[in-house]
Design a protein around this motif. Structure first.
Motif, short mmCIF file in Angstrom:
data_model
loop_
_atom_site.label_atom_id
_atom_site.label_comp_id
_atom_site.label_asym_id
_atom_site.label_seq_id
_atom_site.Cartn_x
_atom_site.Cartn_y
_atom_site.Cartn_z
N ILE A 1 -0.59 -10.13 7.04
CA ILE A 1 0.85 -10.44 7.11
C ILE A 1 1.63 -9.22 7.59
O ILE A 1 2.51 -9.32 8.45
CB ILE A 1 1.38 -10.92 5.75
N GLY A 2 1.29 -8.06 7.04
CA GLY A 2 1.96 -6.82 7.44
C GLY A 2 1.80 -6.54 8.93
O GLY A 2 2.76 -6.16 9.60
N CYS A 3 0.61 -6.78 9.45
CA CYS A 3 0.36 -6.55 10.88
C CYS A 3 1.19 -7.49 11.74
O CYS A 3 1.76 -7.08 12.76
CB CYS A 3 -1.13 -6.73 11.19
N LEU A 4 1.25 -8.76 11.35
CA LEU A 4 2.02 -9.74 12.13
C LEU A 4 3.51 -9.39 12.13
O LEU A 4 4.17 -9.48 13.17
CB LEU A 4 1.82 -11.15 11.57
N LEU A 5 4.03 -8.99 10.99
CA LEU A 5 5.45 -8.61 10.90
C LEU A 5 5.71 -7.34 11.71
O LEU A 5 6.75 -7.21 12.36
CB LEU A 5 5.85 -8.41 9.44
N ARG B 1 8.13 -6.39 15.18
CA ARG B 1 9.09 -5.30 14.99
C ARG B 1 9.96 -5.48 13.74
O ARG B 1 11.03 -4.90 13.63
CB ARG B 1 9.99 -5.12 16.22
N ASP B 2 9.48 -6.27 12.81
CA ASP B 2 10.17 -6.40 11.52
C ASP B 2 9.56 -5.36 10.59
O ASP B 2 8.81 -5.67 9.65
CB ASP B 2 9.97 -7.82 10.97
N PHE B 3 9.89 -4.11 10.87
CA PHE B 3 9.21 -2.99 10.22
C PHE B 3 9.49 -2.90 8.71
O PHE B 3 8.62 -2.49 7.94
CB PHE B 3 9.59 -1.68 10.90
N ALA B 4 10.68 -3.28 8.28
CA ALA B 4 11.02 -3.19 6.86
C ALA B 4 10.15 -4.13 6.04
O ALA B 4 9.55 -3.71 5.03
CB ALA B 4 12.50 -3.51 6.66
N GLN B 5 10.06 -5.39 6.47
CA GLN B 5 9.22 -6.34 5.74
C GLN B 5 7.74 -6.01 5.90
O GLN B 5 6.95 -6.16 4.96
CB GLN B 5 9.48 -7.77 6.22
N ALA B 6 7.38 -5.56 7.08
CA ALA B 6 5.97 -5.19 7.32
C ALA B 6 5.54 -4.09 6.37
O ALA B 6 4.44 -4.14 5.81
CB ALA B 6 5.80 -4.73 8.77
N PHE B 7 6.40 -3.12 6.17
CA PHE B 7 6.10 -1.99 5.29
C PHE B 7 5.75 -2.45 3.88
O PHE B 7 4.78 -1.98 3.28
CB PHE B 7 7.30 -1.04 5.25
N ASP B 8 6.50 -3.41 3.36
CA ASP B 8 6.26 -3.91 2.01
C ASP B 8 4.87 -4.53 1.88
O ASP B 8 4.19 -4.36 0.87
CB ASP B 8 7.32 -4.96 1.62
N ALA C 1 -4.02 -2.00 9.88
CA ALA C 1 -2.95 -2.06 8.88
C ALA C 1 -2.63 -0.67 8.34
O ALA C 1 -1.45 -0.32 8.16
CB ALA C 1 -3.35 -3.00 7.74
N MET C 2 -3.66 0.14 8.09
CA MET C 2 -3.43 1.48 7.56
C MET C 2 -2.74 2.37 8.60
O MET C 2 -1.90 3.21 8.26
CB MET C 2 -4.75 2.11 7.11
N ALA C 3 -3.09 2.18 9.87
CA ALA C 3 -2.44 2.96 10.94
C ALA C 3 -0.98 2.56 11.07
O ALA C 3 -0.10 3.42 11.23
CB ALA C 3 -3.18 2.75 12.26
N MET C 4 -0.71 1.26 10.99
CA MET C 4 0.68 0.79 11.05
C MET C 4 1.48 1.31 9.85
O MET C 4 2.65 1.69 9.99
CB MET C 4 0.71 -0.74 11.09
N LEU C 5 0.86 1.32 8.68
CA LEU C 5 1.52 1.86 7.49
C LEU C 5 1.83 3.34 7.69
O LEU C 5 2.92 3.81 7.33
CB LEU C 5 0.62 1.67 6.27
N ALA C 6 0.88 4.07 8.25
CA ALA C 6 1.08 5.50 8.50
C ALA C 6 2.27 5.73 9.43
O ALA C 6 3.09 6.63 9.21
CB ALA C 6 -0.18 6.11 9.11
N ILE C 7 2.39 4.91 10.46
CA ILE C 7 3.50 5.04 11.41
C ILE C 7 4.82 4.72 10.72
O ILE C 7 5.84 5.37 10.98
CB ILE C 7 3.26 4.13 12.63
N CYS C 8 4.80 3.73 9.83
CA CYS C 8 6.01 3.42 9.05
C CYS C 8 6.44 4.63 8.22
O CYS C 8 7.63 4.96 8.14
CB CYS C 8 5.76 2.22 8.13
N TYR C 9 5.47 5.30 7.61
CA TYR C 9 5.78 6.50 6.82
C TYR C 9 6.33 7.61 7.72
O TYR C 9 7.25 8.34 7.34
CB TYR C 9 4.54 7.00 6.09
N MET C 10 5.76 7.74 8.93
CA MET C 10 6.26 8.74 9.86
C MET C 10 7.72 8.48 10.19
O MET C 10 8.55 9.40 10.20
CB MET C 10 5.42 8.73 11.14
#
Length: 241
Positions: free
Chosen positions: A96-100, A104-111, A123-132
């Motif tokens: 779900i996080g990857c699809l969001l 480009r729905d980064f706020a919901q994706a992050f959750d 998913a972990m790489a996308m999470l890392a980019i969100c943290y960046m």
């Protein structure tokens, strides 16, 4: 989890039946009951795995058809499977996080990515980019460490890690990460070229990874559109010839 609970119940009932009912010694009863536990847990886990596979196949078809919202709802319908087997819910959260994130729905994706399966490197790489993007380089690094641990011999995760380190001003650390990736067996022409670029004080070039790179939205949309336009124009020139 329910599968484990049922398997433990099978073990207990078999142990009691064999020991007290059949009069077998405790050791033999325990060994036979252990086989019953392993068999029941295997069958139950296999059933849950098949249900999850069927769910993911439907999601894949929805994604191929451009029905992202339907795909997300389908994944959410699989939450109850998480009660039956370990890591199922975290796998669903990762998807779900990857699809969001792709939307480009980064706020919901992050959750959702925060709750994602740590062995899902995308998913972990996308999470890392969100943290960046949230100016949290330490958690960015921790998430990238999970990503590269999940797929040590893949080039892109190491390149993404280094790219983001360079972006936050840690070029020397980025060089170390690429060197580590090469030692782990992820070396390819792109990774080696990017290591050379960083060592020479130049920027990394990632476009050779194609759509796998663009899905992380680290390039400005205008740049991506220009590159796609050039590619289309190039194909047209070839056709004219």
């Amino acid at each position: 989890m329910i599968n484990l609970g049922i398997s433990l119940l099978v073990y207990t009932l078999m142990l009691l039946a064999l020991n007290f009912g059949a009069g077998l010694p405790v050791l033999y009863s325990a060994l036979l009951a252990l086989l019953g536990f392993a068999g029941s847990f295997f069958l139950l886990s296999r059933r849950t795995s098949k249900q999850l596979t069927a769910l993911m196949e439907g999601v894949q078809r929805d994604m191929q058809g451009g029905r992202t919202e339907k795909a997300i709802k389908a994944l959410q319908s699989g939450y109850p499977l998480g009660k039956w087997q370990f890591f199922v819910k975290s796998q669903i959260e990762a998807q779900i996080g990857c699809l969001l994130y792709l939307k480009r729905d980064f706020a919901q994706a992050f959750d959702h990515l925060q709750k994602g399966f740590t062995r899902h490197w995308v998913a972990m790489a996308m999470l890392a980019i969100c943290y960046m993007k949230r100016n949290n380089p330490e958690k960015m690094k921790a998430s990238f460490e999970k990503a590269v641990a999940a797929t040590k011999n893949e080039s892109l995760p190491w390149a993404l890690y280094a790219f983001c380190l360079d972006k936050v001003g840690e070029r020397s650390k980025a060089i170390e990460i690429l060197e580590k990736g090469i030692k782990k067996g992820a070396a390819d022409d792109t990774l080696l070229a990017n290591l050379g670029a960083l060592q020479e004080g130049k920027k990394m070039k990632m476009k050779s990874y194609g759509d796998l790179w663009y899905q992380f939205h680290l390039e400005k949309q205008g740049t991506v559109i220009k590159q796609q336009t050039r590619a289309v124009q190039g194909r047209r020139k070839i056709v004219r010839r």
